[in-house]
Enzyme design. Structure first.
Site, PDB file in Angstrom:
ATOM      1  N   TYR A  82       0.836  -1.199   0.000  1.00 52.63           N
ATOM      2  CA  TYR A  82       0.000   0.000   0.000  1.00 52.63           C
ATOM      3  C   TYR A  82       0.874   1.253   0.000  1.00 52.63           C
ATOM      4  O   TYR A  82       0.707   2.157  -0.828  1.00 52.63           O
ATOM      5  CB  TYR A  82      -0.906  -0.015   1.234  1.00 52.63           C
ATOM      6  CG  TYR A  82      -1.884   1.139   1.330  1.00 52.63           C
ATOM      7  CD1 TYR A  82      -1.447   2.422   1.647  1.00 52.63           C
ATOM      8  CD2 TYR A  82      -3.247   0.949   1.110  1.00 52.63           C
ATOM      9  CE1 TYR A  82      -2.322   3.481   1.736  1.00 52.63           C
ATOM     10  CE2 TYR A  82      -4.134   2.007   1.200  1.00 52.63           C
ATOM     11  CZ  TYR A  82      -3.665   3.275   1.529  1.00 52.63           C
ATOM     12  OH  TYR A  82      -4.545   4.323   1.610  1.00 52.63           O
ATOM     13  N   CYS A  83       1.830   1.320   0.940  1.00 51.62           N
ATOM     14  CA  CYS A  83       2.675   2.508   1.053  1.00 51.62           C
ATOM     15  C   CYS A  83       3.687   2.604  -0.085  1.00 51.62           C
ATOM     16  O   CYS A  83       4.059   3.709  -0.500  1.00 51.62           O
ATOM     17  CB  CYS A  83       3.384   2.520   2.405  1.00 51.62           C
ATOM     18  SG  CYS A  83       2.258   2.709   3.812  1.00 51.62           S
ATOM     19  N   VAL A  84       4.141   1.456  -0.618  1.00 51.89           N
ATOM     20  CA  VAL A  84       5.031   1.494  -1.782  1.00 51.89           C
ATOM     21  C   VAL A  84       4.312   2.147  -2.947  1.00 51.89           C
ATOM     22  O   VAL A  84       4.848   3.057  -3.607  1.00 51.89           O
ATOM     23  CB  VAL A  84       5.500   0.077  -2.164  1.00 51.89           C
ATOM     24  CG1 VAL A  84       6.233   0.115  -3.505  1.00 51.89           C
ATOM     25  CG2 VAL A  84       6.424  -0.497  -1.091  1.00 51.89           C
TER      26      VAL A  84
END
Length: 325
Positions: A82-84
């Site tokens: 998600y954060c990537v």
């Protein structure tokens, strides 16, 4: 995107602390994204998470694309897709398609990718100046925290299309959407009024050369300790702190015996809290719905669940920060 395990939360009033924070997030980040809004059950944690991210990633010294690279690289080593995706998209909005050919960004990525290894040689020669260090280290510490929270509470990607050409198009559209907020001038320190001043803990001394970064982390640490004390039994905080202090950044034994052995003398209710706390700190990807259900049976309420997860996640992130200074 829904937030796992939490009840549906009503929209806060504009005058509330949550309402004030959400307005700042929308204006300066570009949208009320879930890694922030998952903190809504505890207003002080929402404010602390926002100001910690804002004063480092958004308003800190040095190149914004460098700090976005830290966010993406740390998220990659923590296996937080998600954060990537989110910060690869933000990186595209700051540096366009030049990021893979920029030696500086490659050096920043290598430094960030080594942050879970206290013996990594690259940590001794970081690709940023001492004046920029609080922003870059702070971004890394924040993402070691938020990756854990996102892994436990959110899905695999903020993008509507998660593979192939559809994902590429989604990334470009997202970069275009967030670009105005990315390039909006951000005056350092303006978020600090959201919470009262607090003393900076010794293990966060890497932040002290920046008034804004130190102020943000001191306030967030104070809010985390208050939430953790209310949600996490003292015995659980003690064993989690002990295990994290002896942690070297690696993934623990997949068998789970390390966790069972640490909690062997605990009562049943404390054992459920202890297991969730240790996993959140050291192996968040192993947390299941059953772990949440067992904890909530003895410690009900969204606030207590958020307080435990935030305290444990931040404890691990602080430990990583201690070997980056």
């Amino acid at each position: 995107m829904s937030i796992r395990y939490f009840r549906s939360m009503p929209r806060p009033s504009r005058e509330s602390l949550q309402g004030r924070v959400l307005r700042e997030i929308k204006r300066e980040f570009g949208a009320e994204v879930e890694p922030f809004t998952l903190h809504l059950p505890l207003p002080e944690l929402l404010a602390g998470a926002w100001m910690t991210c804002r004063e480092t990633l958004l308003a800190g010294k040095g190149r914004r694309d460098g700090r976005e690279m830290v966010a993406a690289a740390v998220s990659s080593i923590n296996n937080c897709p998600y954060c990537v995706d989110a910060h690869s998209m933000m990186l595209m909005g700051t540096s366009g398609n030049q990021r893979n050919r920029d030696p500086y960004l490659r050096a920043v990525a290598a430094w960030a990718a080594a942050t879970r290894d206290p013996k990594a040689r690259s940590l001794a020669a970081p690709p940023f100046t001492p004046d920029e260090a609080p922003a870059f280290i702070g971004t890394s510490v924040f993402f070691h925290y938020i990756n854990r929270m996102v892994t436990i509470l959110l899905g695999s990607s903020p993008l509507p299309l998660k593979s192939g050409i559809g994902k590429t198009v989604s990334m470009r559209l997202g970069a275009w959407y967030f670009k105005p907020a990315i390039h909006l001038e951000k005056i350092p320190g303006t978020s600090l009024g959201l919470l009262p001043a607090a003393e900076l803990p010794d293990d966060l001394s890497w932040a002290e050369s920046s008034v804004e970064t130190a102020g943000a982390f001191a306030r967030f640490a104070g809010a985390i300790e208050t939430a953790g004390s209310a949600a996490v039994p003292e015995s659980v905080r003690n064993i989690t702190g002990e295990m994290v202090m002896n942690w070297n950044g690696g993934d623990p034994d997949i068998s789970g015996r390390w966790c069972d052995n640490a909690l062997a003398r605990f009562e049943a209710s404390e054992k459920s809290a202890g297991r969730l706390s240790l996993l959140a700190a050291l192996a968040p990807y192993r947390i299941t719905e059953e772990h949440i259900r067992e904890f909530s049976a003895s410690f009900p309420g969204d606030g207590r669940l958020l307080g435990l997860l935030a305290w444990s996640s931040f404890t691990a992130a602080r430990r990583i920060g201690s070997w980056l200074r």
